[in-house]
Write an enzyme that holds these catalytic residues in place. Structure first.
Site, short mmCIF file in Angstrom:
data_model
loop_
_atom_site.label_atom_id
_atom_site.label_comp_id
_atom_site.label_asym_id
_atom_site.label_seq_id
_atom_site.Cartn_x
_atom_site.Cartn_y
_atom_site.Cartn_z
N LYS A 229 0.64 -1.13 -0.17
CA LYS A 229 -0.14 0.09 -0.03
C LYS A 229 0.86 1.10 0.11
O LYS A 229 0.72 2.31 -0.62
CB LYS A 229 -0.88 -0.14 1.55
CG LYS A 229 -1.72 1.50 1.44
CD LYS A 229 -2.77 1.71 0.30
CE LYS A 229 -3.06 3.02 0.16
NZ LYS A 229 -4.13 3.44 -0.95
N CYS A 287 -2.50 11.15 0.03
CA CYS A 287 -1.96 9.81 -0.14
C CYS A 287 -0.43 10.17 -0.62
O CYS A 287 0.35 9.57 0.10
CB CYS A 287 -2.60 9.23 -1.46
SG CYS A 287 -4.34 8.98 -1.46
N1 SAJ Z 1 0.10 14.95 -10.41
C1 SAJ Z 1 1.10 15.32 -11.19
N2 SAJ Z 1 1.35 14.46 -12.17
C2 SAJ Z 1 0.80 13.38 -12.72
C3 SAJ Z 1 -0.18 12.94 -11.75
C4 SAJ Z 1 -0.53 13.54 -10.72
O1 SAJ Z 1 1.81 16.37 -11.12
O2 SAJ Z 1 0.92 12.99 -13.62
C5 SAJ Z 1 -0.28 15.50 -9.16
C6 SAJ Z 1 -1.56 16.03 -9.17
O3 SAJ Z 1 -1.89 17.26 -9.80
C7 SAJ Z 1 -2.07 15.91 -7.67
C8 SAJ Z 1 -1.10 14.82 -7.06
O4 SAJ Z 1 0.02 14.57 -7.92
O5 SAJ Z 1 -1.45 17.16 -6.91
C9 SAJ Z 1 -1.81 13.56 -6.80
O6 SAJ Z 1 -2.51 13.20 -7.78
P1 SAJ Z 1 -3.26 11.90 -8.09
O7 SAJ Z 1 -3.69 11.46 -9.44
O8 SAJ Z 1 -2.23 10.75 -7.70
O9 SAJ Z 1 -4.48 11.74 -7.11
P2 SAJ Z 1 -4.70 10.96 -5.46
O10 SAJ Z 1 -3.45 11.57 -4.63
O11 SAJ Z 1 -5.99 11.21 -5.05
O12 SAJ Z 1 -3.89 9.47 -5.76
C10 SAJ Z 1 -4.97 8.67 -5.77
C11 SAJ Z 1 -4.36 7.27 -5.12
N3 SAJ Z 1 -5.44 6.29 -5.23
C12 SAJ Z 1 -5.53 5.74 -3.82
O13 SAJ Z 1 -4.60 5.91 -2.83
C13 SAJ Z 1 -6.43 4.68 -3.98
C14 SAJ Z 1 -3.10 6.95 -6.08
O14 SAJ Z 1 -2.78 5.42 -5.44
C15 SAJ Z 1 -3.71 6.49 -7.54
O15 SAJ Z 1 -2.61 6.05 -8.00
C16 SAJ Z 1 -4.19 7.97 -7.96
O16 SAJ Z 1 -5.33 8.33 -7.10
C17 SAJ Z 1 -4.64 7.83 -9.36
O17 SAJ Z 1 -4.09 7.12 -10.01
O18 SAJ Z 1 -5.76 8.30 -9.68
#
Ligand code: SAJ
Length: 473
Positions: A229, A287
């Site tokens: 995790k 996360c």
């Molecule tokens: N981000 C970037 N570049 C990217 C992707 C994201 O800068 O290519 C930034 C986003 O702007 C944001 C942050 O990272 O500020 C987090 O984005 P995220 O898409 O990872 O969203 P989270 O934090 O909600 O992550 C969740 C997590 N899901 C769970 O915990 C079940 C993560 O494990 C997933 O991989 C992610 O969603 C997902 O893939 O959507």
């Protein structure tokens, strides 16, 4: 069922979930709606901040903010069927065959790697005090590797006088929920299930099997589940840091990182993988900003010898440092842009577009925008924040009037890729700023640089080395 002997595989009939939050509520409702259990209790402390949820849930009203498809109907269905009941009476745990804990484990300050396990410890104590023989205990929260078979086991045994593995079963089944798709994620993602022993793993698989649709059960040990995790988020943070570092290199070398990204991404074929993500103004959320530190702490407290390059920082912590640098980089770009027009920050009005940490969401936890705002406030600049989705945020006024936020702005800094901002018209924005050479910073690569440069803007974009030193029109 005689609790003292759980060798005979009696089915799980009465189950419960501790912590009626955005993990516990969908978890409890899906168990109740599965039809496999006589009753599911949702345990919630009757505290001043969260006690209200008990009455709300029992009256069929979901206390979770935002749109969660299917959750309202499911709640009404299981309440009507008498399959779910929210309660603060933890003594009912005695009657249960299984109890899951879905309690947050945030970090007070990631720098010192000390998570705030306060709420989880209180939950474990309440479960321990009411634990009876033959019960399965499952931890759903994201935890430092070593917690299930360490601190959690210790508290449960101390409070109950029972022995884990002999008198009760203990496992870790980490949640993978995401706001906006809570039910879907629990049903469709594979479910990691890790017991302190084989029997605990099997029992935990019995608990979660009924709620899965597309998702499969993936059994392993509790420690492996904890590492899975935390590492799955650590790896995502690492991938984002890699493209952020490449973006900084491309800016330095006058190259458009998106050309390079497309080039790298074109490498396809058997066994070839390039998980190349997107550069941006920073990484926020609940996360990715903390799970790396859970993993790091897990290695540190394991007491085992780690063979690693002498004196070198953890790659994972370095990735966190790079991602946390990105809002600072946005600040550095702002400083350079204002210098081009000899404007002092102290006299400048800065319009931050986007307070949410993710596109088209109201979730602002650990938003990178806050770092940028703090740096500019420290310089004495006037900073206004706009976000169409975030209603409010402690200590930060959030405007929902884009025209008003853009009025008279020297700098427009885009931090979230909200739909509203993708429609920004260069001419209209220029007019609203009333400035000859306003600055526009694109933190999410959502505007066309040429359109804004052509209107006299000073443009800076993350990774846009090809445009960031453009001539002033
Ligand atoms: N981000 C970037 N570049 C990217 C992707 C994201 O800068 O290519 C930034 C986003 O702007 C944001 C942050 O990272 O500020 C987090 O984005 P995220 O898409 O990872 O969203 P989270 O934090 O909600 O992550 C969740 C997590 N899901 C769970 O915990 C079940 C993560 O494990 C997933 O991989 C992610 O969603 C997902 O893939 O959507």
């Amino acid at each position: 069922m005689s609790k003292s002997n759980f060798d005979n595989k009696e089915s799980l009939r009465k189950v419960g979930v501790v912590g009626m939050g955005y993990v516990g509520i969908p978890s409890a409702l899906l168990l109740a709606d599965s039809g496999k259990f006589d009753i599911v209790y949702g345990f919630q402390r009757d505290s001043s901040t969260s006690g209200y949820k008990i009455k709300m849930l029992n009256s069929g009203e979901c206390p979770l903010k935002g749109d969660e498809p299917g959750i309202d109907d499911m709640l009404k269905r299981v309440i009507t069927a008498g399959k779910f009941k929210a309660t603060s009476d933890f003594s009912r745990i005695k009657e249960l065959d299984a109890i899951a804990l879905a309690i947050q484990t945030p970090f007070k300050d990631p720098k010192d790697l000390v998570p705030d396990f306060g709420a989880l410890i209180e939950g474990l104590r309440l479960v321990g005090k009411n634990l009876s023989k033959g019960t399965l205990v499952v931890l759903e929260s994201t935890i430092t590797p070593g917690t299930t078979d360490g601190m959690a086991r210790q508290i449960l045994e101390d409070e109950s006088g029972l022995v884990a593995g002999r008198d009760f079963m203990l496992a870790h089944a980490p949640e993978r929920v995401m706001v906006g798709r809570l039910l879907r994620n629990i049903r469709e993602h594979d479910r990691i299930v890790g017991g302190i022993d084989e029997r605990s793993t099997q029992r935990a698989m019995e608990l979660y099997a009924p709620v899965l649709t597309k998702g499969k059960l993936i059994p392993m040990t509790a420690r492996a589940a904890e590492i899975t995790k935390t590492a799955e988020n650590t790896f995502r943070d690492l991938q984002i840091a890699a493209i952020n570092e490449l973006a900084l290199y491309c800016e330095a070398m006058g190259i458009n990182v998106y050309d390079v990204r497309s080039g790298i991404d074109s490498l396809k074929g058997e066994g070839i993988t390039r998980a190349i993500l997107w550069p941006g103004a920073g990484v926020g959320g609940h996360c990715l900003t903390k799970d790396t530190y859970h993993l790091e702490r897990g290695v540190k407290i394991s007491g085992c010898h780690l063979d690693y390059p002498e004196g070198k920082d953890s790659l994972f912590v370095l990735a966190r440092n790079i991602n946390d640098f990105m809002p600072k980089h946005m600040y550095n770009l702002t400083v350079r842009a204002l210098e081009r027009i000899n404007k002092k920050r102290v006299q400048a009005k800065i319009a931050i577009l986007g307070w949410a940490f993710i596109n088209d969401s109201d979730d602002a936890r650990n938003t990178p925008s806050e770092t940028y705002r703090d740096l500019l406030l420290r310089d004495g600049a006037m900073v206004e924040v706009h976000d169409p989705h975030v209603l409010d945020y402690p200590g930060v006024p959030i405007s929902h009037d884009l025209t008003e936020t853009l009025a008279n702005a020297d700098v427009v800094a885009i931090f979230a890729g909200h739909k509203d901002y993708r429609a920004l018209q260069a001419k209209a924005v220029k007019k609203l700023t009333g400035k000859e050479h306003p600055v526009i910073l694109d933190g999410r690569n959502i505007i066309d640089p040429e359109l804004f440069i052509g209107e006299g803007f000073i443009y800076k974009g993350i990774g846009r080395g090809d445009k960031n030193e453009h001539a002033l029109i």
